[in-house]
Scaffold this motif. Sequence first.
Motif, PDB file in Angstrom:
ATOM      1  N   GLY A 143       0.776  -1.224   0.000  1.00 28.09           N
ATOM      2  CA  GLY A 143       0.000   0.000   0.000  1.00 28.09           C
ATOM      3  C   GLY A 143       0.811   1.279   0.000  1.00 28.09           C
ATOM      4  N   SER A 144       2.133   1.152  -0.101  1.00 27.88           N
ATOM      5  CA  SER A 144       2.992   2.345  -0.097  1.00 27.88           C
ATOM      6  C   SER A 144       3.312   2.785  -1.522  1.00 27.88           C
ATOM      7  CB  SER A 144       4.295   2.066   0.652  1.00 27.88           C
ATOM      8  OG  SER A 144       5.148   1.219  -0.118  1.00 27.88           O
ATOM      9  N   ILE A 145       3.784   4.019  -1.632  1.00 28.66           N
ATOM     10  CA  ILE A 145       4.463   4.484  -2.844  1.00 28.66           C
ATOM     11  C   ILE A 145       5.893   4.760  -2.402  1.00 28.66           C
ATOM     12  CG2 ILE A 145       4.536   6.138  -4.729  1.00 28.66           C
ATOM     13  CD1 ILE A 145       1.613   6.753  -4.257  1.00 28.66           C
ATOM     14  N   THR A 146       6.767   3.824  -2.648  1.00 29.78           N
ATOM     15  CA  THR A 146       8.145   3.888  -2.172  1.00 29.78           C
ATOM     16  C   THR A 146       9.059   4.359  -3.291  1.00 29.78           C
ATOM     17  OG1 THR A 146       7.784   2.112  -0.557  1.00 29.78           O
ATOM     18  CG2 THR A 146      10.065   2.543  -1.214  1.00 29.78           C
ATOM     19  N   GLY A 147       9.849   5.378  -3.016  1.00 31.90           N
ATOM     20  CA  GLY A 147      10.779   5.910  -4.000  1.00 31.90           C
ATOM     21  C   GLY A 147      12.163   5.308  -3.855  1.00 31.90           C
ATOM     22  N   LEU A 148      12.881   5.247  -4.963  1.00 27.88           N
ATOM     23  CA  LEU A 148      14.267   4.779  -4.974  1.00 27.88           C
ATOM     24  C   LEU A 148      15.100   5.815  -5.710  1.00 27.88           C
ATOM     25  CD1 LEU A 148      16.300   2.490  -4.338  1.00 27.88           C
ATOM     26  CD2 LEU A 148      15.763   1.521  -6.578  1.00 27.88           C
ATOM     27  N   ILE A 149      16.017   6.470  -5.000  1.00 27.59           N
ATOM     28  CA  ILE A 149      16.844   7.513  -5.587  1.00 27.59           C
ATOM     29  C   ILE A 149      18.310   7.212  -5.316  1.00 27.59           C
ATOM     30  CG2 ILE A 149      14.993   9.205  -5.283  1.00 27.59           C
ATOM     31  CD1 ILE A 149      16.700  10.465  -3.028  1.00 27.59           C
ATOM     32  N   GLY A 150      19.160   7.970  -5.976  1.00 28.50           N
ATOM     33  CA  GLY A 150      20.597   7.823  -5.784  1.00 28.50           C
ATOM     34  C   GLY A 150      21.330   8.419  -6.963  1.00 28.50           C
ATOM     35  N   PRO A 151      22.604   8.719  -6.792  1.00 30.09           N
ATOM     36  CA  PRO A 151      23.379   9.284  -7.899  1.00 30.09           C
ATOM     37  C   PRO A 151      23.539   8.286  -9.028  1.00 30.09           C
ATOM     38  CG  PRO A 151      24.816   8.700  -6.062  1.00 30.09           C
ATOM     39  CD  PRO A 151      23.414   8.525  -5.572  1.00 30.09           C
TER      40      PRO A 151
END
Length: 267
Positions: free
Chosen positions: A30-38
């Motif tokens: 039920g989440s909207i999980t983000g994945l970021i990074g350089p």
Amino acid sequence: MAPMIEVKNVTRRFGGFVAVNDCSLSVEKGSITGLIGPNGAGKSTLFNMVAGNLEPSSGAIFLDGREITGLKPHQLFGRGLLRTFQIAHEFSRLTVLENLMMVPAGQPGENLFDAWFRGRKVREFERGVRERAEEVVDFLQIGHVQNELAGNLSGGQKKLVELGRTMMVDAKVVLLDEIAAGVNRTLLNDLASNIERLNRERGYTFFVIEHDMDLIGRLCDPVVVMAAGSVMMKGSLAEIQADERVVEAYFGGSPTGHATSLPGATA
């Protein structure tokens, strides 16, 4: 309750190069999980392993409590994991409505025996698929292009169609890969609104790779930060923006030694 996606100690090597290094993370239901990074952090490689396009060198991946390590994309599709791409993969010579109708698997019209001898069954199934496609068109508010060839659409419209294709089956989780790339701000707002509605009204779980920090800030909580093939931290975007380790990973530190803001962040 088991996470929707769980990555446990996953490593991926390409010869002597380690792209993902003993990485562990979870995406809650039920989440909207983000994945970021350089750039070079290993995000796309990790995404490709979760999506079944690459197999881990070691470690395990779970979907809704069941191991899926090494399963192929079509197998994951059957388990409710779908992916959209940075560059949309539409059927350019089919209309928008036909693109949506192509999605459900096991259509009886694909079977020669059914097509010849069970025409009523085929027609009833196709009627149901068309009705569902029309519901998706209404939900996404793209009725004005439903009979347009998908190849003639703008980049943002194509991504709306890709999002619509995930609605044609009972998706558990959708992997979104750089949805902001090549999309104007108006259509990006439409995309974001529809993602929020799918999450809120239909319980979709989303796992999002994105460089647009404004979009991450709008959609995602929590946000996972990767660097050098591993998870650096997980938290809200505000917590991540305030963490000097993250700023160091993106910028190599600031001349004053104080943290600066991430790309797209507001003061």
